[in-house]
Design an enzyme around this catalytic site. Structure first.
Site, PDB file in Angstrom:
ATOM      1  N   THR A 157       0.877  -1.185   0.000  1.00 59.41           N
ATOM      2  CA  THR A 157       0.000   0.000   0.000  1.00 59.41           C
ATOM      3  C   THR A 157       0.914   1.236   0.000  1.00 59.41           C
ATOM      4  OG1 THR A 157      -0.196  -0.117   2.425  1.00 59.41           O
ATOM      5  CG2 THR A 157      -1.972  -1.095   1.129  1.00 59.41           C
ATOM      6  N   THR A 194       1.160  -4.207  12.761  1.00 54.24           N
ATOM      7  CA  THR A 194       0.057  -4.108  11.831  1.00 54.24           C
ATOM      8  C   THR A 194       0.460  -4.294  10.394  1.00 54.24           C
ATOM      9  OG1 THR A 194      -0.724  -2.446  13.290  1.00 54.24           O
ATOM     10  CG2 THR A 194      -1.899  -2.735  11.239  1.00 54.24           C
ATOM     11  N   GLU A 284       6.277   4.551   7.623  1.00 58.20           N
ATOM     12  CA  GLU A 284       5.918   5.709   6.800  1.00 58.20           C
ATOM     13  C   GLU A 284       6.791   6.910   7.138  1.00 58.20           C
ATOM     14  OE1 GLU A 284       1.289   4.674   5.722  1.00 58.20           O
ATOM     15  OE2 GLU A 284       1.736   5.692   7.580  1.00 58.20           O
ATOM     16  N   SER A 412      -4.853   7.018   2.883  1.00 58.92           N
ATOM     17  CA  SER A 412      -4.144   5.785   2.542  1.00 58.92           C
ATOM     18  C   SER A 412      -4.839   4.604   3.176  1.00 58.92           C
ATOM     19  CB  SER A 412      -2.700   5.872   3.000  1.00 58.92           C
ATOM     20  OG  SER A 412      -2.622   6.112   4.382  1.00 58.92           O
TER      21      SER A 412
END
Lengths: 412, 412
Positions: A157, A194, A284, A412
């Protein structure tokens, strides 16, 4: 798309074939344009399955599907999509997982209950599972034993690089292989970091034994990684053992405690550790990989909690992003953890440099030396509590403006 | 200096004099250049004192000093400095608080044990308390009953505006006044929202009663505010009651349960609530004030935990900064809280717009309508769990690139 993380591995290992596993990826057009978003793994008959799933009270529809189906400990297929998490989608979400499993089962020639599912992406938007119908037969037809890198890319992703790992082990006289792929970049926290991760082996390991290996293996790998302390609705780590190596003489293993598993356990852990570390490396906006080690705690559990308090502290993480040797914030994070700690016994190291000792700044503290260390890509923070023998380690990354941009500037 | 928070109050109330309290500020040159960094409050004889202090296991030297001295329940002076927290400073920290109290006591004419202390700023650097010697006599000489705004400014660190609040109450037939000042911008978390706050009244309230009022009052004010989930080493909330209003006929109050305290309790809470809200409004880098309300939980305690899980989630806070109606992240934060929650009963509102209902996106969901709401300065997130009658509310702010810049670009 953000640029590739500066912490990405310099090169990716070539993943060998795993007898009994074939893979294919396709673009079903769920959300992304111009990239693959669905992965199918076709598993030979006799493949066992085990899994560790999110502890979220609001789990996604595929998590609930897997939890119910894993009891049988067997699988013939795995379908993973990116772009839509199929979480908090109510009845339509349950219908979507059912339809997906039915489509895959029909194409593979098995029962829907033998299909495992994973979804990652936006929460709350209905998943148009009907779109899988157009690609499923083709996916089965194209599935090949060497599609690992394409598989890893199809499940990304906000990931900036695909995450793959591989290892081999001796099992009896046979050599068995273990391949793993993972995705994970944000919404990464302590309970089942996660992400989605899938590990495949040709070793003949019964489902309860595989489950035991996975449960043990997750403790110091995925459960020891945090990016932003946010546990997702969709955390899914599945392991599949095709048993194909039995034909090459590998003994069938029924229990996780079987002594013959020694080398396999090491290799399995190596794959989990590598994937988990890659998740931290692709946090991120991450620019630095941070290893937090806590020693001298009253127990490993207590050390873990203090390490996570440090690794999840926004003030520690922003200081690291700014290459600021702000060890006072490490003191703060130790103090707030709620675990036994004695300020006047506390020591802190950045790398090999002791910056604080017994409740005060180290007498030999030299700002310039520490500042130079803080400019590295990989930073080690070590805390000595001086209370007992409890020790633990977690991985995290820094908190940068890019994290805020990635999570604030678009959905996102 | 970052610009004043867009969430700052449009105007500041004029704080009345509190009989028995005189204030002065000075520049002792501890860290900042060209601004005041030390506050002295001189309190008349008979002033009672109460306090709530950080639960950090690594508390600052002034926190330890106050904890020990508050047992006596009396105070003649308060010295607060900004720029240096005097935390994790070992023996030199203990010597610094002792010296500070001695200097203030000598100047005021009381015992060192009657001086309360607060420090805020960098952790781990020795505090040069000797610098107070040069300003202390002058501070006592200049102390005036109307120095409130200067006092609030002297204790600021990364705060972008001074925090003041005032209220009056009837106590018996007399009108008493309550003034409060606070600082706090980062390192603000759920246990004693990380800050310094000082509340003064002329009401004649005995120390145990004042302590009771403070303990009750903090629950839904300072303990219900979070900026970044980081609990500081220095949280200090002190209340002082000079008793001067006794001369105007106010009854002396011995117990917090005294019925005559009804109106005072309301006014006292109003001051605490206002100061706590101002702390959230001045969260580092904050552009939006976020109110999180959780209803239908199994208890108030459970509702509080879920509200804090939402309010502390980096993903929720960055989405809010990006004005993104990403309610899926609210679902995530409810799910990770570890508290009773049933996904299929969950409803979520942004303002008055219901975005999710019973485990799925609201059928009437209109992205444009919600997106328009998200552009407001003040956002209300309401979660209905549908399980019980537990309800709670916390305040926070968004997580912006400015937060990262403030905490990464220089040491605060």
């Amino acid at each position: 798309m953000p640029p590739v993380s500066p912490l990405a591995p310099k090169r990716f290992p070539a993943l060998p074939e795993i007898a009994g596993v074939r893979l294919a990826a396709a673009a079903a057009g769920l959300r992304y344009v111009g990239r693959t978003d669905v992965l199918l793994a076709v598993l030979d008959k006799g493949t066992t399955a085990a899994g560790v799933l999110t502890r979220s009270r609001c789990p996604s529809a595929p998590v609930e599907w897997c939890r119910a189906r894993l009891a049988a400990g067997a699988a013939r297929g795995l379908v993973v999509n990116s772009g839509n998490a199929n979480a908090f989608t109510g009845k339509s979400g349950r219908e979507a997982v059912k339809l997906t499993a039915e489509l895959a089962a029909k194409a593979i020639g098995c029962r829907p209950a033998q299909i495992m599912l994973g979804s990652t992406g936006v929460i709350g938007e209905p998943l148009e599972a009907g779109k899988f119908a157009a690609v499923m037969d083709d996916l089965v037809a194209r599935a090949t034993p060497d599609g690992w890198m394409d598989a890893a890319k199809a499940i990304m992703t906000t990931d900036t690089f695909p995450k793959v790992a591989t290892a081999t082990a001796k099992l009896g006289d046979a050599t068995v292989a273990i391949n793993g792929i993972a995705k994970g970049s944000g919404m990464i926290a302590m309970d089942m970091a996660t992400m989605l991760a899938f590990v495949f082996t040709d070793a003949p390991i019964a489902a309860p034994a595989l489950q035991g290996l996975l449960k043990d293996g997750v403790v110091d790998s995925f459960n020891a990684v945090t990016v932003d302390s946010d546990t997702s609705t969709s955390d899914t780590l599945l392991a599949f053992a095709t048993g194909a190596a039995r034909a090459r003489g590998a003994p069938a293993i029924a229990r996780a405690g079987d002594r013959r598993l020694g080398d396999f356990r090491r290799a399995f852990q190596q794959v989990l550790d590598s994937l988990a570390e890659q998740v931290a490396r692709d946090g991120e906006g991450a620019r630095k990989l941070i290893e937090v080690i806590v020693e001298g705690a009253t127990s490993k559990r207590s050390a873990r909690r203090i390490a996570l308090s440090i690794a999840n502290s926004p003030l520690v993480k922003t200081a690291l992003a700014g290459e600021d040797a702000n060890w006072g914030r490490v003191v703060m994070a130790v103090g707030k953890a709620g675990e036994p700690a004695d300020r006047d016994r506390l020591s802190i190291w950045f790398g090999d440099i002791r910056v604080a000792h017994k409740g005060a700044r180290d007498p030999g503290y030299a700002e310039r030396e520490v500042s130079a260390y803080m400019q590295r890509r990989e930073i080690k923070i070590r805390v000595g509590l001086g209370l007992g023998t409890g020790r633990d380690r977690v991985l995290t990354c820094d908190l940068t403006k890019e994290y805020v941009a990635i999570n604030g500037d678009y959905r996102s």
